[in-house]
Each structure stands twice: as C-alpha cells, then as structure tokens.
Design a protein around this motif. Structure first.
Motif, short mmCIF file in Angstrom:
data_model
loop_
_atom_site.label_atom_id
_atom_site.label_comp_id
_atom_site.label_asym_id
_atom_site.label_seq_id
_atom_site.Cartn_x
_atom_site.Cartn_y
_atom_site.Cartn_z
N THR A 40 1.67 7.75 -6.80
CA THR A 40 0.55 8.67 -6.99
C THR A 40 0.97 10.14 -6.83
O THR A 40 0.22 11.03 -7.22
CB THR A 40 -0.57 8.35 -6.00
OG1 THR A 40 -0.10 8.56 -4.65
CG2 THR A 40 -1.03 6.90 -6.16
N ALA A 41 2.14 10.36 -6.22
CA ALA A 41 2.58 11.74 -6.02
C ALA A 41 2.94 12.37 -7.37
O ALA A 41 3.49 11.72 -8.26
CB ALA A 41 3.78 11.77 -5.08
N GLY A 76 5.20 7.27 4.32
CA GLY A 76 5.04 5.82 4.17
C GLY A 76 5.84 5.04 5.19
O GLY A 76 5.40 3.99 5.66
N ARG A 119 0.83 -1.21 0.00
CA ARG A 119 0.00 0.00 0.00
C ARG A 119 0.86 1.26 0.00
O ARG A 119 0.61 2.19 -0.77
CB ARG A 119 -0.95 -0.01 1.20
CG ARG A 119 -2.16 -0.90 1.00
CD ARG A 119 -3.22 -0.61 2.04
NE ARG A 119 -2.82 -1.05 3.36
CZ ARG A 119 -3.11 -2.26 3.87
NH1 ARG A 119 -3.77 -3.13 3.13
NH2 ARG A 119 -2.71 -2.59 5.07
N VAL A 120 1.89 1.30 0.87
CA VAL A 120 2.69 2.52 0.94
C VAL A 120 3.56 2.68 -0.30
O VAL A 120 3.83 3.80 -0.76
CB VAL A 120 3.55 2.54 2.22
CG1 VAL A 120 2.68 2.59 3.46
CG2 VAL A 120 4.48 1.34 2.29
N THR A 166 5.79 11.85 0.60
CA THR A 166 5.13 10.54 0.59
C THR A 166 6.08 9.45 1.06
O THR A 166 5.68 8.50 1.73
CB THR A 166 4.61 10.22 -0.81
OG1 THR A 166 3.72 11.26 -1.24
CG2 THR A 166 3.85 8.90 -0.84
N GLU A 224 1.48 4.21 -2.93
CA GLU A 224 1.29 5.65 -2.73
C GLU A 224 2.44 6.45 -3.37
O GLU A 224 2.25 7.61 -3.76
CB GLU A 224 1.21 5.97 -1.24
CG GLU A 224 -0.05 5.46 -0.54
CD GLU A 224 -1.29 6.17 -1.05
OE1 GLU A 224 -2.34 5.53 -1.13
OE2 GLU A 224 -1.19 7.37 -1.36
N THR A 233 6.50 13.62 -3.71
CA THR A 233 7.10 12.29 -3.65
C THR A 233 7.97 12.13 -2.41
O THR A 233 7.89 11.11 -1.71
CB THR A 233 7.94 12.03 -4.92
OG1 THR A 233 7.09 12.13 -6.07
CG2 THR A 233 8.57 10.65 -4.88
#
Length: 573
Positions: A26-27, A40, A19-20, A36, A23, A33
């Motif tokens: 998606t940045a 994470g 999941r992390v 994120t 992510e 980024t």
C-alpha cells in the motif's frame, strides 16, 4: 510433536504476517515502503527494534528507516556503513537458512567497525536461548537478479528469546516480501518518472518514449500494454521479455490474446472486477504448457500523447513462490507434522461445516412456513396480496419492497423456525443419522473413532522412533482404505478419526472391519516386525450436535467395543 494449541498460534501469526505483508503493497513512495517494512517487523514479528540498511549506488549501506526507539532512530538514521564491513558481518556467526545470527560471544570484534549500531551491554544469558543485548540478527534482502538490496537488522525479541524455527521462517519470508516491495517501489518511481516525461512538450516526446521503452522492456517483472475501449478492449498490444518468459509464449503469440483469454476460469470474476486505473488483483494466468502461475496484476492508464488514445499499462509480478509459502504455512497449521493427516483443529472444522445448530426433525417445510406466515392475513385467498389496493406490480410484488412487511425482509416469515439463515430457504443440506445400528437404508456421515491396541508397549519397548514409524504406516493404511472424498485425521497420540459420508449402518461396520484388518498385518521398522491392533467406535454426525459431541459419542462407542474384547484378542485385531 505439535501440541494442539500450536496450529492456532501459528494461524494467528500467519494472519498477522499476512496483514503486515499486505501493508507493504500500500505504500506509494520508496521512503514510505522502507518505513512500512520496519514498522511491520515491530508490529507483526515480535521485535522491539528494527531498521533497514539500504544499498546506495556507491555500494555502501545507509540506515534508511528505523522503528521502535526514537532515541536510537535519531542516533543512527542516515549514517553509513561500508560495504566491506557489511560483507564481513554477513559471513560471520551462524547461517539460519538465509538469516545471519552473530551471538554476543563473537560480536565483540565488531564494536570498532563503521557499521551504525545501537547495542548495549548486558549480563550473560541465564539460559541457552535467551537473547543478549549484543546479539545481532540480520536478514539480507536480494533482488530477483541476486544482487543485494539491503539488510534488515532486528533486536530485542519481545519474548526475550532467540527466535525458533517458526520465527526464523517468518522473518525470512518477510524479508523476501520486503525485497519485492522495495524493488516494486523503485520500479514505480521509475515508471512514474517515465509517465511524467511522456506528458511533456512535443520536443521532449521522443526522449520520453525512449525512457519508457527502456523501463518497459528491461523491467524485471512482466509488463503489458493493452487497448482500452472499442471492440478490441483488453487485447494485448505489447509485452516485455519478462512477461513472455513468465508465460512461455512469444510476443507475437501474446498479441492474439487478452488477459481474459489467459486467466484461470475460476479467476475470471476477479479480473473483471479489477479497475483500469490503479486496480490490483492476484490471479492465475495460463502458460503455454497448460499450467498456471500465480501473478499480481497492477493497472494504470497511459496516453500515447496529451490528447491521444489511452492504453492500459499492466505490471505483472510473479508471486508463485509467495503463494507456495502461504499454502505450506496454512498446511502446517492444519495438518499433523508426523503423518501429514489433518489435525484435530482441521477435523473439527470439516465436521462443523456439515452441522447446523438445529436438528433436521424440527425444520418446517417451505409450504408450512408460508402457511404459518400468511394465515390470517387480509387477502390470503389464493390471489396476490395487495392486488385490490393497486400497490402491487404485475407479478404481485409491492413497489416498496421490504416495507411490504413493515420493514422486515420479505423472506423472513414469522412461522419459520430459528436456524442458521434468516428464513426457511437456507441451502444447508442437513446431516441425519441412522435411527439404530440396524441398517434401515438411511445414509449419513459416519464418524469412525480408531484407537490403536498395543501401541504403548511398542513405544516403551522400542522407543519413539519405532512408534513414530508405526503411526506413519497406520496413517498410510487408513488413507489407502477409504474413498477419495473421505477424511482421515489424527487426533493425537495413537487416536485417529475417519469421516465417511453417504454410509448406512452396515456400510460403516464393514468399513471398520476393513480398516482394522488393514492395520493388523506386521509393520517392519529397522528390520524388526511389530504389530498393533485397533478398536473402532462408530458414531454418526447429525445436525443439532456439535463437533465435540459427535467425536465424544464415537469415542464412547470405541471404548465399549474395546472393553468387549479380551486384551489378547484386541492385540490380534
């Protein structure tokens, strides 16, 4: 030796890690980024504090993102540490397979260098692997060419301990993915600047084209430009050297293909569902040598001029290594670490996939369900219902669809018995068991529960090293003795289970004899010959039973078979 709960803990950690990592992609900007990345670590990897020290153009490292403590974030964000100080830190302490750990007993010499830090004093650790406030753990991030991108710093594990092998591997994998995400963010920024230049006035068009060409040709990841629309939609017009090297094909050959010609047959649906503007997909592309490589595709649309033809720009990133790591982690979570066989959790999953909650004997046939559903309805006389009312179409289906049955699904008949699907037309192949131990021609899913005889004495006499070697050899002999589609799993200790489908009672008994005879021959360990016997219990999987019930039945039959033989006879097999 893994405990039974470890695979579930590892699967949960793996899901959180996925999941992390997802992510990260998606940045949009580099700043997003970086933030994120540290978020994470705090959310998914079990640390209270994390920061990214990013390499600047002059070589020094700046604290570019921080998470976990607003006070510490305000204190050190934006501060710079020299490259020399960082290189010193990355050569100190202990090397944890790419990570760098500096214990508090050595870190005191770093208190006066210029690297920004937030460490505080604390008491000495109470036990060996307790985390000390002055312990330091770094995860360097490298670009594909090997140059240093930055360093992730983490502190305060939530469990209060230094990370074990699993935690280290998770942090190392995350740092690897973070480096890719940061590189991609920089690449996206470069490409966006190139695209902006392409939209400028005519006098700047030539310079913009050159900038785009440079970014395209020398991008570290594969890039391709393809046609959009028309008869040649998707045909590759231009590819960079990185993509040619990745696929092992020259640019002149690639221009004969589209991605749909190169994609793995199982991934063609994924490719067709990927949108042109901002579409992303992970799939396999064919190499020249016939093998396939996992890649991540990201699409965008560019125009040759302000109102000229549009083209599809595709960024192709090699994710073979990440996919390999994912498969390895998934395999470790579902397989026994000693023998490599499926573990208890995987065995129950495979067995449960063959079972449903209702036995075959209570399942009504489709004709019986139809009769029960329509019995007593007006118009059920061999003609389409509703034909006289004029509300049905040519083939007897009402124009209002499901409202025809007062809001119910047209295949959800009241006469159908409950089951895993909403109607009687489920495609589950029900598993049945022979009625008796006498072979009556019924074929079913046999469950052979194997318990080794004499194994404990070998363990006690010669030690666990010899015992482990015996278990590995028994696993090999069991695997060799079954068919390709059968399952051999280790429940734990000296217990194994074999799942063999399509067997009758006599077939299962013969298989048990063959496997027992395969186990009996002496096993040589360190020049010493040892022997074990085996007791087998044969159970049968049947719909209406749970996986635990099936295994319990086979286990009970195994103990009956074990008690029926003398101890000396059991040892002899």
């Amino acid at each position: 030796m893994e405990t039974e709960s470890e695979p579930y803990v590892r699967l949960a950690t793996l899901r959180q890690l996925h999941r992390v990592v997802a992510e990260l992609n998606t940045a949009r900007s580099l700043a997003d980024t970086l933030q994120t990345v540290v978020d994470g670590i705090v959310v998914g990897l079990g640390y209270e504090l994390a920061c990214v020290n990013l390499v600047r153009p002059d070589g020094d490292l700046v604290v570019a993102a921080f998470a976990g403590d607003p006070a510490a974030e305000a204190l050190i964000t934006g501060r710079v540490g020299s490259r020399a100080s960082w290189e010193r830190r990355l050569t100190m302490g202990e090397n944890w397979d790419g990570l760098r750990f500096i214990p508090h007993t050595e870190g005191w010499v770093l208190m006066e260098d210029d690297v920004p830090q937030w460490h505080t004093d604390g008491p000495d650790p109470r036990f060996e692997d307790e985390w000390h406030p002055e312990d330091r753990l770094y995860a360097p991030m490298y670009a594909s060419g090997g140059e240093l991108l930055g360093v992730i710093s983490v502190d305060r594990p939530r469990n209060g301990r230094r990370p074990g092998a699993w935690g280290r591997e998770a942090l190392q994998m995350y740092a690897f993915q973070a480096a890719i995400a940061i590189s991609n963010a920089r690449l996206r920024a470069n490409m966006q600047r190139a695209l902006v230049r392409l939209e400028r006035e005519q006098q700047a068009l030539r310079a913009s084209e050159e900038s785009f060409r440079q970014a395209f040709e020398y991008a570290p990841s594969g890039m391709a430009i393809a046609e959009m629309g028309g008869d040649q939609h998707g045909r590759l017009l231009r590819t960079n050297d990185a993509l040619c090297r990745l696929l092992g094909r020259p640019a002149s050959v690639l221009r004969r293909y589209s991605f749909s010609d190169l994609v793995h047959p199982e991934d063609i649906g994924t490719l067709l569902r990927t949108s042109a503007e901002g579409g992303r997909a992970e799939l396999r592309l064919g190499r020249r040598d016939g093998t396939y490589v996992w890649v991540s595709l990201r699409n965008s649309v560019v125009a040759d001029a302000a109102d000229g033809p549009r083209f599809l720009l595709t960024h192709v990133e090699d994710i073979e290594e990440r996919k390999r790591h994912e498969l390895q982690l998934a395999h470790r979570a579902s397989h026994d670490s000693l023998t490599g066989l499926p573990n208890s959790a995987e065995l129950r999953a495979r067995l449960g996939a063959r079972l449903c909650r209702r036995p075959q004997s209570v399942r009504a046939s489709a004709i019986e369900a139809l009769d029960a559903a329509f019995e007593g309805r007006d118009g059920y006389d061999g003609h389409p219902v509703g034909a006289e009312a004029g509300g049905a179409g040519e083939h007897g289906f009402h124009a209002d669809g499901p409202d025809r049955f007062n809001g119910a699904d047209p295949f959800d008949f009241p006469g159908a018995p409950p089951g895993p699907s909403d109607g009687p037309y489920d495609h589950h192949v029900h598993t049945v068991a022979p009625a008796t131990d006498i072979d009556d021609g019924t074929k079913g899913l046999a469950v052979l529960f194997c318990d080794l005889d004499g194994f404990k004495s070998i363990n006690d006499r010669f030690g666990h090293h010899t015992g482990d070697a015996v278990l590995i050899e028994v696993a090999r002999r069991l695997t060799t003795g079954v068919r390709d589609g059968d399952t051999v799993a280790r429940l734990g200790g000296d217990e194994f289970v074999v799942l063999a489908d399509g067997l009758g009672a006599a077939d299962a008994a013969d298989l048990a004899v063959r496997l027992r005879n395969a186990i009996i021959p002496p096993i040589r360990v360190d020049g010493r010959a040892v022997r074990v016997g085996a007791s087998f219990g044969i159970g049968w999987a049947s719909c209406g039973m749970s996986a635990d019930e099936v295994l319990r039945s086979a286990d009970q039959r195994m103990y009956i078979e074990k008690r029926s033989r003398s101890k000396a006879h059991r040892r002899a097999g």
